[in-house]
Design an enzyme around this catalytic site. Structure first.
Site, PDB file in Angstrom:
ATOM      1  N   HIS A 483       0.782  -1.226   0.000  1.00 43.40           N
ATOM      2  CA  HIS A 483       0.000   0.000   0.000  1.00 43.40           C
ATOM      3  C   HIS A 483       0.821   1.287   0.000  1.00 43.40           C
ATOM      4  O   HIS A 483       0.329   2.344  -0.397  1.00 43.40           O
ATOM      5  CB  HIS A 483      -0.914   0.009   1.228  1.00 43.40           C
ATOM      6  CG  HIS A 483      -2.196   0.761   1.006  1.00 43.40           C
ATOM      7  ND1 HIS A 483      -2.285   1.903   0.235  1.00 43.40           N
ATOM      8  CD2 HIS A 483      -3.458   0.535   1.456  1.00 43.40           C
ATOM      9  CE1 HIS A 483      -3.534   2.339   0.224  1.00 43.40           C
ATOM     10  NE2 HIS A 483      -4.267   1.535   0.946  1.00 43.40           N
ATOM     11  N   TYR A 599     -14.691   5.666   8.554  1.00 45.67           N
ATOM     12  CA  TYR A 599     -13.679   6.132   7.601  1.00 45.67           C
ATOM     13  C   TYR A 599     -14.144   5.759   6.197  1.00 45.67           C
ATOM     14  O   TYR A 599     -14.372   4.588   5.900  1.00 45.67           O
ATOM     15  CB  TYR A 599     -12.346   5.453   7.915  1.00 45.67           C
ATOM     16  CG  TYR A 599     -11.148   5.874   7.089  1.00 45.67           C
ATOM     17  CD1 TYR A 599     -10.104   6.570   7.674  1.00 45.67           C
ATOM     18  CD2 TYR A 599     -11.034   5.543   5.741  1.00 45.67           C
ATOM     19  CE1 TYR A 599      -8.981   6.934   6.936  1.00 45.67           C
ATOM     20  CE2 TYR A 599      -9.927   5.912   4.991  1.00 45.67           C
ATOM     21  CZ  TYR A 599      -8.902   6.608   5.601  1.00 45.67           C
ATOM     22  OH  TYR A 599      -7.797   6.969   4.867  1.00 45.67           O
ATOM     23  N   THR A 612      -4.959  10.569  -0.452  1.00 42.68           N
ATOM     24  CA  THR A 612      -6.316  10.344   0.037  1.00 42.68           C
ATOM     25  C   THR A 612      -6.672  11.334   1.141  1.00 42.68           C
ATOM     26  O   THR A 612      -5.807  11.970   1.730  1.00 42.68           O
ATOM     27  CB  THR A 612      -6.475   8.921   0.596  1.00 42.68           C
ATOM     28  OG1 THR A 612      -5.563   8.739   1.693  1.00 42.68           O
ATOM     29  CG2 THR A 612      -6.208   7.877  -0.477  1.00 42.68           C
TER      30      THR A 612
END
Length: 782
Positions: A483, A599, A612
């Site tokens: 990630h 979230y 993000t």
């Protein structure tokens, strides 16, 4: 082996008559072709760098400006250099330049001067266009228009954006024209934060948090904000580098399950059951994508009818990238070039070259290489089979990976083999299990499929690689992605390309093999060699034990929701994303009997190097609607009114997050500054310690043109998912496929008595149906 093949390019023997050279012309030819390929790639990179650097200008534009300038001055009988040549000769104290000017003819001086001044004019035009475009892209009023309606001001703005965007942009063309991420004011962030937590706190808790917030806003906040403003003026993005380092690379827990995520294959389409053939087409399609990426031939991603470009920076590290473990922080190692991939099968690692005869291997040739690996009956070397478990375990200072890498893999054959993995274009696992959606057993088959992609056996994926391609024994496949280097939409873009290429454009023969013929002289894969001592094997086993405990605790549930899709939701005049997010809140309340901090991932790629932002989906408006659905006495009209308010609130928060006015990244960066300054903030400490018990994300379908979703909705990825963020929470990912299908991916932990992924899935389905029922579309149709 490829290395051995090139190593014997020449042999020599010493005799009484001298040295006798024996040249292998085929090997020398391969070396020549390999070098030629490298130089071509360097030239393409250089050319693309120039094209991107001058965008929205172009070489053709340069010629037009210079020639037009020279022609105009010739027509007007003016000096094209505007006296530049004469001034250079008088004032620059360089003898060679002065002598050159002195002995140049008048015509030569006019040409040189005209080119210099024309170039300056061309550069000035580029800078003006670039800065005008940056100013235009800083306006986000178009996001607040009602869906389906475009104001005249927005139309004019879109026209200006088109005019100043240039022609035929490449992937990175807009990078210098994107605005910087703005820093919200401390006052606005604190106000929105208090608003976001009001529904989750009773009056006493809220008043206490309100006091902490006001104290921070008045005292420490402005001091931290000053440093953050300074960074925003200096850096390309005031968030992204700290986010990458402190959220990802400094994370010391296992990245397997906790950070890495997965992407699935088609659900209802099985192009071939031959493992090597599926790998052949998929690997070839991935390498074609890499070639397009190297040549910057991938089109930029846009919003608003292909007018508003998004940042493309995250594409840079998609290939040839590995996360390297460190004692306190990891680093991302990116290679400019890699001509091989690393393959794992039944405990053995192989290095497979992707080029031969100066070209990329064809699908059937890659299938041939995979067949050779599958046919290899050799046993794993001691410690080799479970080696990748080191990438799955903890990364704390006291635990293995960084120390083991330094101690046992920094020299000799171990270093060479590890380099082959870490410097590979990407990692491939030829999995020895079978995974597939089974209509007769849909729940168990999909849950098993998701768990295998998320963590496998904990030793058969190299979790540190930018991504792993996993091809199962029965031909099903998927991805597991690290990630830190990028977010899910980037790997999703690659995956859409692969799935669109595989069964349709590349295709298979009637017996399931890749099209084409095997290569008669193709050197085989290279088996990597290891010498792993007993102490290191103990370390590997320790990591594997920890990783298996984590993997066994994951409760995955994937279900296709096909009762309706975005087609019916749009008829309700509601945003599909807002509809689903509100349904998740209703489902969660029914599941746990309470609301929680939620979230939802949003992107900030409208800005340079954006990643993000968080949309805090659990709002006062959403909670009011959910309570109305729980109370039987609430009438339908009241529920619809509350639903509309909740949807509008969600949409507004999503817009704020996308346009740099979110809450959480600002607070995160203020916290980082406070740590650098040695300042302690009870407010920031408490805010950043709040757990996200419901973490959600939508997987966007970005290249709709690649798929015929009307006639073949099954020819698209079923999406992907991730592990739960909190031990007692849920992770939910969803993908809207066509007009009539939404796939949900749910994760939680078996160890939590509060969660059950299958129970939550049932609640989501019922919540979706209950909300749709409020609109009574069936009665309206009548």
């Amino acid at each position: 082996m490829a290395e051995a093949h090139q190593a014997v390019a020449f042999q020599f023997t010493v005799t009484p008559d001298g040295i006798d050279l024996q040249l292998c012309h085929e090997a020398l030819r391969q070396i020549y072709l390999s070098g030629l390929h490298s130089w071509k790639k360097r030239f393409i990179r250089f050319k693309n760098g120039v094209m991107t650097g001058v965008y929205p200008g172009s070489p053709a534009g340069f010629m037009v400006v210079v020639v037009s300038y020279m022609s105009y001055n010739k027509y007007k009988q003016l000096d094209p250099s505007l006296g530049l040549i004469a001034k250079l000769g008088q004032h620059i104290p360089i003898r060679t330049l002065f002598m050159t000017v002195r002995y140049m003819s008048t015509d030569s001086q006019r040409i040189v001067g005209g080119v210099l001044v024309g170039t300056g004019l061309w550069v000035t035009i580029i800078m003006i266009m670039r800065n005008v475009l940056k100013s235009l892209l800083s306006w986000h009023g178009w996001m607040h228009a009602r869906h389906g309606s475009v104001s005249w001001s927005t139309r004019l703005w879109m026209l200006l954006v088109k005019v100043f965007s240039g022609r035929k942009p490449m992937l990175y063309s807009f990078q210098n024209s994107l605005p910087r991420l703005p820093v919200p004011s401390v006052k606005d962030t604190c106000r929105r934060y208090l608003e976001s937590v009001r529904a989750l706190m009773d009056d006493e808790q809220y008043e206490r948090m309100k006091g902490l917030t006001k104290d921070f806003e008045k005292n420490l906040g402005p001091k931290l904000q000053w440093y953050l403003k300074l960074k925003s003026w200096w850096a390309s993005n005031y968030v992204s580098d700290w986010w990458e380092e402190y959220i990802y690379l400094r994370g010391r827990g296992p990245i397997m399950v906790n950070s890495n995520y997965y992407a699935m294959d088609f659900l209802y389409v099985f192009p071939t059951s031959i493992q090597a053939a599926r790998a052949g087409n998929a690997i070839h399609a991935i390498m074609l994508y890499r070639r397009k990426l190297d040549r910057a031939q991938i089109k930029p991603i846009y919003l608003l009818a292909n007018k508003v470009p998004l940042c493309s920076a995250q594409w840079e590290r998609m290939f040839n990238t590995t996360r390297i473990p460190g004692l306190e922080t990891d680093i991302l190692q990116h290679m400019n070039e890699s001509k091989h991939i690393a393959v794992f099968h039944k405990g053995r690692f192989f290095k497979v070259w992707m080029f031969y005869d100066g070209r990329l291997l064809l699908p059937r040739e890659i299938e041939q290489q995979m067949e050779r690996i599958l046919a290899d009956k050799s046993e794993p070397l001691p410690g080799e089979e479970n080696l990748a478990a080191l990438t799955a375990g903890d990364r704390w200072v006291v635990t293995p990976w960084a120390r083991a890498r330094e101690t046992y893999f920094s020299r000799g054959k171990n270093k060479q083999s590890l380099d082959a993995i870490e410097k590979a274009a990407f990692f491939v696992t030829l999995d020895d299990t079978e995974q597939r959606f089974e209509p007769d057993n849909p729940v168990k088959s999909l849950d098993s499929y998701a768990k295998s992609l998320l963590h496998g056996k904990c030793y058969d994926r190299w979790f540190d690689k930018s991504f792993n391609l996993i091809v199962f024994k029965n031909g099903t496949m998927g991805l597991n992605a690290e990630h830190s280097w990028a977010d899910a939409p980037i790997i999703g873009h690659l995956w859409e390309h692969v799935l669109s290429m595989d069964p349709v454009k590349l295709g298979y023969t009637e017996d399931g093999h890749c099209c084409g013929e095997p290569h008669p002289n193709l050197p085989g894969p290279q088996r990597l060699q290891w010498d792993i001592p007993a102490e290191c094997q103990d370390t590997i086993q320790s990591s594997l034990t920890l990783a298996r405990t984590l993997a066994d605790d994951v409760d995955c549930h994937i279900f296709p929701f096909d009762d309706f899709g975005k087609g019916l939701i749009k008829k309700c005049r509601t945003s599909p994303d807002a509809f689903i997010q509100i349904a998740l809140q209703l489902a969660h309340y029914r599941d746990k009997g309470k609301f929680c901090l939620t979230y939802e991932a949003s992107m900030t790629r409208l800005f340079r190097e954006g990643r993000t932002e968080t949309v805090r989906s659990c709002t006062m408006e959403t909670c009011a609607f959910v309570r109305s659905m729980i109370r039987d006495e609430t009438v339908r009209e009241e529920r619809l009114k509350l639903l509309k308010m909740a949807a509008e609130k969600h949409q507004n928060m999503y817009r704020l997050a996308m346009t740099g006015q979110g809450i959480d990244r600002h607070l995160f960066c203020l916290y980082v500054v406070s740590k650098y300054l040695g300042e302690d903030s009870p407010f920031l400490k408490e805010v950043l310690s709040e757990p996200w018990r419901l973490s959600t994300s939508q997987t966007p379908l970005q290249q709709v043109e690649l798929f015929d979703l009307v006639r073949h909705p099954e020819y698209v990825s079923s999406g992907g998912g991730f592990g739960p963020v909190a031990d007692d929470g849920y992770g939910v990912s969803y993908i809207i496929v066509g007009e009539n299908l939404i796939n949900f991916h749910i994760s939680s932990k078996h160890s939590s008595p509060e969660t059950d992924s299958h129970r939550f899935g049932a609640n989501i389905k019922q919540a979706m149906l209950d909300i749709l029922d409020l609109f009574q579309l069936e009665k309206k149709a009548m």
